[in-house]
Design a protein around this motif. Structure first.
Motif, PDB file in Angstrom:
ATOM      1  N   ARG A   1      -1.687   3.564  -2.317  1.00 25.78           N
ATOM      2  CA  ARG A   1      -3.075   3.171  -2.520  1.00 25.78           C
ATOM      3  C   ARG A   1      -3.616   2.495  -1.348  1.00 25.78           C
ATOM      4  O   ARG A   1      -2.932   1.636  -0.847  1.00 25.78           O
TER       5      ARG A   1
ATOM      6  N   ASP B   1     -11.345   7.079   3.043  1.00 28.01           N
ATOM      7  CA  ASP B   1     -10.861   5.606   2.948  1.00 28.01           C
ATOM      8  C   ASP B   1     -11.470   5.054   4.163  1.00 28.01           C
ATOM      9  O   ASP B   1     -11.993   3.814   3.717  1.00 28.01           O
TER      10      ASP B   1
ATOM     11  N   SER C   1       1.046  -1.228   0.020  1.00 21.96           N
ATOM     12  CA  SER C   1       0.176  -0.198  -0.073  1.00 21.96           C
ATOM     13  C   SER C   1       0.912   1.095   0.075  1.00 21.96           C
ATOM     14  O   SER C   1       0.577   2.384  -0.584  1.00 21.96           O
TER      15      SER C   1
END
Length: 389
Positions: free
Chosen positions: A20, A42, A15
């Motif tokens: 991301r 998120d 990540s």
């Protein structure tokens, strides 16, 4: 959801490389791992995934390494397939992407990383399978007839932290009506056990164990009272119907076989008289049916009934007449209440009672006669010997 550090760490490293937020789902589209989600956007996305991902259709990755879809409530997301050594899809790595074709093109590092994620997912599944097998074995041992085996199982469940520590525990029996069950229906018992374990794991801090016995009966052990309606919602799912459940009383863990025995009787009563009991029935609420379920009533014939009931069943083939007598006895001989419960006029009730008195050898006002008729009719009902309306 149980966390697996090595898979979580690898996902977090990936990540950070890609910048991301990543999520891994298994083949049933359940979330099994995710990287840190810091921003409100998120976290909202992660909550949506945890809540809804298992209701989404499987992505079209059978012939492609990944597909880009836009699930309900999310922006475009790449579903990167995760394969086992036999090239079977065991899950997907979910990566948020932009709206342009260039941004939706995944870098080579991601598809390469998917191999490592797949290996860790396989290891996680293997570890989880081993843990489940061990928990199933100990659960079966906990309700066996052998005292030493039960004691060892209880100690192991607590020492290995497979079951939450509690002063009292509760057993649940699950299964289908064995009289006409198909193999597919028996398999639904194990599905019901697995669904319940997953539900508790994902929605509660309690640790519950379960398994399936050799006779296809499922067993669950809870470290607290069972909320019948929650369990009923699981069992009403078409995927596990017609599985039914019985809930036993609270006992010490070493006495779980006693709770299981009573849970089993409540479960038996629920399929012997399915119209009288809910899909989940507790020992505390099943009443006389739980006691009568100790008998092999499913094997009864009319000859096994008390004489008065045997003669009555042989002479009456009217469901309405039998139901009238059952309701009259349930109401304690109160004619007004019986008529109200049956939604008939009192004169109709008296007419039916007169017909019954002409058949019954005894006085309906006699307590002994009522007792024999009441209990005998209930036995006949559980045995399936009475006509149904």
């Amino acid at each position: 959801m149980e966390r697996f550090p090595e898979l979580d760490d690898t996902l977090q490293d990936l990540s950070e490389v890609l910048d991301r937020r990543l999520v891994v789902v298994d083949e049933s589209m359940h979330v099994v791992a995710y990287s840190i989600h810091e921003s409100p956007e998120d976290r909202t996305r992660l909550f949506h995934l945890l809540t809804h991902s298992d209701s989404w259709p499987a992505p079209a990755t059978a012939t492609a390494p990944y597909s880009v879809d836009t699930p309900p409530g999310l922006r475009p997301t790449a579903f990167v397939r995760l394969l086992d050594p036999q090239k079977h899809i065991i899950g997907h790595l979910l990566v948020p992407v932009g709206d342009t074709t260039e941004d939706a093109t995944l870098p080579e590092t991601l598809t390469a990383a998917a191999e490592q994620v797949a290996e860790l997912l396989l290891a996680r599944r293997s570890e989880e399978t081993g843990r489940m097998a061990r928990s199933h074995e100990l659960t079966r041992d906990l309700v066996t007839d052998d005292p030493s085996t039960r004691t060892a199982a209880a100690e192991a469940l607590l020492a290995e932290r497979r079951l939450s520590s509690s002063p009292h525990y509760c057993a649940v029996t699950l299964g289908v009506d064995p009289r006409s069950a198909t193999r597919l229906e028996h398999e639904k018992t194990s599905q019901a056990v697995a669904r319940t374990l997953r539900f508790v794991r994902e929605t509660s801090t309690a640790t519950v164990v379960g398994g399936v016995l050799d006779d296809h009966t499922g067993v669950l052990v809870f470290p607290r009272p069972v909320v019948a309606e929650r369990l009923a919602r699981i069992l009403r799912s078409p995927q596990v119907s017609p599985v039914r459940a019985g809930i036993g009383p609270l006992t010490a863990l070493t006495d779980m076989h006693l709770s299981f025995a009573r849970a089993r009787l409540a479960w038996r009563a629920s399929w012997l008289a399915p119209t009288d009991h809910d899909v989940v029935t507790s020992w505390e609420s099943v009443g006389l049916d739980g006691t009568l379920a100790r008998l092999p009533v499913e094997d009864f014939t009319a000859d096994d009934l008390p004489p008065a009931v045997r003669d009555l069943v042989g002479a009456v083939d009217s469901p309405a007449l039998i139901s009238t007598l059952e309701t009259y006895l349930d109401a304690g001989g109160d004619a007004q209440r019986t008529a109200r419960l049956l939604h008939i006029h009192r004169s109709t009730l008296y007419y039916r009672l007169d017909k019954l008195r002409a058949i019954i050898d005894g006085d309906l006002s006699d307590g002994v006669v009522r007792r024999e008729l009441h209990t005998g009719l209930r036995l006949a009902r559980l045995a399936g010997l009475l006509p149904r309306q």
